[in-house]
Write a protein that holds these residues in place. Sequence first.
Motif, mmCIF file in Angstrom:
data_model
loop_
_atom_site.group_PDB
_atom_site.id
_atom_site.type_symbol
_atom_site.label_atom_id
_atom_site.label_comp_id
_atom_site.label_asym_id
_atom_site.label_seq_id
_atom_site.Cartn_x
_atom_site.Cartn_y
_atom_site.Cartn_z
ATOM 1 N N ARG A 22 0.843 -1.201 0.000
ATOM 2 C CA ARG A 22 0.000 0.000 0.000
ATOM 3 C C ARG A 22 0.870 1.239 0.000
ATOM 4 O O ARG A 22 1.794 1.337 0.815
ATOM 5 C CB ARG A 22 -0.883 -0.050 1.255
ATOM 6 N N ASP A 78 -2.157 -3.012 -3.734
ATOM 7 C CA ASP A 78 -3.178 -2.585 -2.768
ATOM 8 C C ASP A 78 -3.422 -1.100 -3.069
ATOM 9 O O ASP A 78 -3.039 -0.612 -4.143
ATOM 10 C CB ASP A 78 -2.685 -2.825 -1.328
ATOM 11 N N THR A 107 -10.985 -9.164 -7.385
ATOM 12 C CA THR A 107 -11.533 -8.831 -6.063
ATOM 13 C C THR A 107 -12.981 -8.378 -6.196
ATOM 14 O O THR A 107 -13.864 -8.846 -5.463
ATOM 15 C CB THR A 107 -10.672 -7.748 -5.374
ATOM 16 N N PHE A 117 -14.227 3.977 -5.992
ATOM 17 C CA PHE A 117 -14.389 3.605 -7.404
ATOM 18 C C PHE A 117 -13.019 3.280 -7.996
ATOM 19 O O PHE A 117 -12.688 3.625 -9.107
ATOM 20 C CB PHE A 117 -15.083 4.744 -8.170
ATOM 21 N N ASN A 138 -9.974 -0.027 -8.014
ATOM 22 C CA ASN A 138 -9.960 -1.380 -8.569
ATOM 23 C C ASN A 138 -11.162 -2.198 -8.075
ATOM 24 O O ASN A 138 -11.927 -2.744 -8.876
ATOM 25 C CB ASN A 138 -8.633 -2.058 -8.182
ATOM 26 N N VAL A 139 -11.351 -2.272 -6.775
ATOM 27 C CA VAL A 139 -12.387 -3.155 -6.226
ATOM 28 C C VAL A 139 -13.787 -2.585 -6.482
ATOM 29 O O VAL A 139 -14.665 -3.269 -7.024
ATOM 30 C CB VAL A 139 -12.173 -3.357 -4.703
ATOM 31 N N ALA A 176 -12.398 9.341 -3.407
ATOM 32 C CA ALA A 176 -11.873 10.112 -2.278
ATOM 33 C C ALA A 176 -12.355 11.561 -2.290
ATOM 34 O O ALA A 176 -12.423 12.212 -1.254
ATOM 35 C CB ALA A 176 -10.354 10.056 -2.299
ATOM 36 N N ASP A 206 -8.609 8.830 -9.825
ATOM 37 C CA ASP A 206 -9.074 9.351 -8.551
ATOM 38 C C ASP A 206 -9.684 10.739 -8.694
ATOM 39 O O ASP A 206 -9.076 11.622 -9.270
ATOM 40 C CB ASP A 206 -7.864 9.425 -7.609
ATOM 41 N N ASN A 214 -19.191 11.765 0.935
ATOM 42 C CA ASN A 214 -18.956 10.355 1.244
ATOM 43 C C ASN A 214 -19.757 9.917 2.467
ATOM 44 O O ASN A 214 -20.208 8.780 2.547
ATOM 45 C CB ASN A 214 -17.466 10.116 1.471
ATOM 46 N N ASN A 243 -10.756 -3.605 3.241
ATOM 47 C CA ASN A 243 -10.305 -4.275 4.453
ATOM 48 C C ASN A 243 -10.646 -3.398 5.658
ATOM 49 O O ASN A 243 -10.306 -2.216 5.682
ATOM 50 C CB ASN A 243 -8.792 -4.490 4.400
HETATM 51 P P1 NAD Z 1 -7.720 1.776 -5.216
HETATM 52 O O1 NAD Z 1 -6.622 2.659 -4.807
HETATM 53 O O2 NAD Z 1 -7.767 1.218 -6.600
HETATM 54 O O3 NAD Z 1 -9.135 2.495 -4.978
HETATM 55 C C1 NAD Z 1 -9.498 3.077 -3.764
HETATM 56 C C2 NAD Z 1 -10.735 3.917 -4.019
HETATM 57 O O4 NAD Z 1 -11.181 4.446 -2.766
HETATM 58 C C3 NAD Z 1 -10.494 5.118 -4.932
HETATM 59 O O5 NAD Z 1 -11.642 5.335 -5.722
HETATM 60 C C4 NAD Z 1 -10.322 6.265 -3.937
HETATM 61 O O6 NAD Z 1 -10.643 7.515 -4.508
HETATM 62 C C5 NAD Z 1 -11.314 5.860 -2.877
HETATM 63 N N1 NAD Z 1 -11.044 6.480 -1.582
HETATM 64 C C6 NAD Z 1 -9.856 6.668 -0.961
HETATM 65 N N2 NAD Z 1 -10.042 7.298 0.208
HETATM 66 C C7 NAD Z 1 -11.361 7.489 0.335
HETATM 67 C C8 NAD Z 1 -12.188 8.069 1.328
HETATM 68 N N3 NAD Z 1 -11.663 8.624 2.421
HETATM 69 N N4 NAD Z 1 -13.523 8.069 1.121
HETATM 70 C C9 NAD Z 1 -14.048 7.530 0.013
HETATM 71 N N5 NAD Z 1 -13.349 6.980 -0.965
HETATM 72 C C10 NAD Z 1 -12.013 6.961 -0.793
HETATM 73 O O7 NAD Z 1 -7.744 0.595 -4.127
HETATM 74 P P2 NAD Z 1 -8.396 -0.826 -4.266
HETATM 75 O O8 NAD Z 1 -7.348 -1.779 -4.725
HETATM 76 O O9 NAD Z 1 -9.701 -0.723 -4.976
HETATM 77 O O10 NAD Z 1 -8.655 -1.165 -2.727
HETATM 78 C C11 NAD Z 1 -9.807 -0.695 -2.037
HETATM 79 C C12 NAD Z 1 -9.953 -1.480 -0.745
HETATM 80 O O11 NAD Z 1 -10.054 -2.873 -1.048
HETATM 81 C C13 NAD Z 1 -8.786 -1.370 0.229
HETATM 82 O O12 NAD Z 1 -9.272 -1.454 1.539
HETATM 83 C C14 NAD Z 1 -7.952 -2.599 -0.084
HETATM 84 O O13 NAD Z 1 -7.155 -3.003 1.013
HETATM 85 C C15 NAD Z 1 -9.067 -3.596 -0.346
HETATM 86 N N6 NAD Z 1 -8.660 -4.747 -1.141
HETATM 87 C C16 NAD Z 1 -8.126 -4.602 -2.384
HETATM 88 C C17 NAD Z 1 -7.790 -5.728 -3.122
HETATM 89 C C18 NAD Z 1 -7.267 -5.644 -4.530
HETATM 90 O O14 NAD Z 1 -7.081 -6.701 -5.150
HETATM 91 N N7 NAD Z 1 -7.061 -4.473 -5.086
HETATM 92 C C19 NAD Z 1 -7.980 -7.005 -2.564
HETATM 93 C C20 NAD Z 1 -8.547 -7.106 -1.306
HETATM 94 C C21 NAD Z 1 -8.884 -5.969 -0.605
#
Ligand code: NAD
Length: 416
Positions: free
Chosen positions: A73, A145, A189, A218, A220-221, A242, A265, A279, A317
Amino acid sequence: MSGSRVLEMAREQLAHAAKYLDLDPGLHEVLSRPKRQLIVNFPVVMDNGEVHCYEGYRVQHNTGRGPTKGGIRYHPDVDVEETTALAMWMTWKCAVADIPYGGAKGGVKVDTKKLSLRELEKLTRRFATEINIVIGERSDIPAPDIGTNGQVMAWIMDTISMQTGYTVPGVITGKPIPLGGSQGRIEATGRGVIVAAHEACKERNIDLNKQRIVVQGFGNVGSVAAELAHRDGATIVGISDARGAIYNPNGLPISELYHKYSGRDGGIAEYADCEKITNEQLLELDCDILIPAAIQQQITAKNMANIKASIIVEGANGPTTIDADNYLTDKGVMVVPDILANAGGVIVSYFEWVQDLQNFFWEEGEVNNKLDRIMRRAYLGVAETRDKFKCDMRTAAMIIGVQRVSEATQARGIFP
Ligand code: NAD
């Protein structure tokens, strides 16, 4: 919320599961601590010639069931305690999915928005070099991550390969496909989250295709989960990133938003045909299913009474605090916990690693079918344990995870 609070929460969850299992106190102590924590401080020469020092971490929680696995991360709030909590959750997650890994996590305290691409590459290559002493294709395999992506994984793979003297694709997962990445990994995911959401709906005798869904995050997940649920016929009424959130009670055009804004983002604020909300408001929207898929500690004592969804599927998570979790469960809300709901990513990372070690690659359909099977099997196992122990889904998932790791530890014995 500070990293120490997140770690406290992870340890409270372990203690809660331990009570159901009558866990040996010594083993409980072992499982509540990480096996190994590496903290590195390293310099990067910025584009303007200045030297900046960054702090990074790699934490391996438990190796009882196999090599450790977990994402890296990049975020300004990352610290060693948060990284440790995330590594613990990875241990349980791999055990719940019954894949042969222990848990790890890594991170760098950095705001990537302030870096140029070249600076990001230099930071990544130096960080990979610093943690090379503990990672490896047979020992600890990182993945993406928050704040990292396939490009970052490619730099790490290249850096380790340069230092090894030959290409080592199995040292990291989440790589681009031409470098030994797996078909279906990017979507894995989010896809797993939607498989879990379908199973939860089945238990409630409702059809996911007819539900109104809100997705926080919005990236990856979140974007993939929203897109797949939308393709299945569900109505996505709210999404956020975010910088803010958007809402349309009649449904948002997710496919269009997915192609325009996923991975950008702050992009969704540009979309005009909707209501702009915060949010905080997003989480409290009138909907059937809420998918938090951003960061931890979003559903808390502050907003729990205003949550309207009857099913919460944790893409992120640790998005729900213990107070909120207990409150919502007592109210009859089904919370499908992170260590089950978002396991799709590590499951397909496992497939990627297997393909890399064998140099034999699978088609996307095969990856998705295998993912689907493992996710459903894990969901049904958790539901069965929940019914047996008369507990909630998170406790049930923790019981399975802790039990499998304990059994492995006991069978191996304590060295020497
Ligand atoms: P990412 O960086 O691709 O996306 C994160 C998203 O959350 C972005 O749209 C960002 O703008 C938004 N965000 C960040 N801070 C925010 C806030 N304060 N309020 C609202 N939105 C906010 O990350 P990701 O890979 O999608 O991961 C998201 C979550 O899923 C994390 O908790 C990560 O640990 C968990 N996760 C990811 C994976 C994976 O394969 N990518 C697997 C398991 C768990």
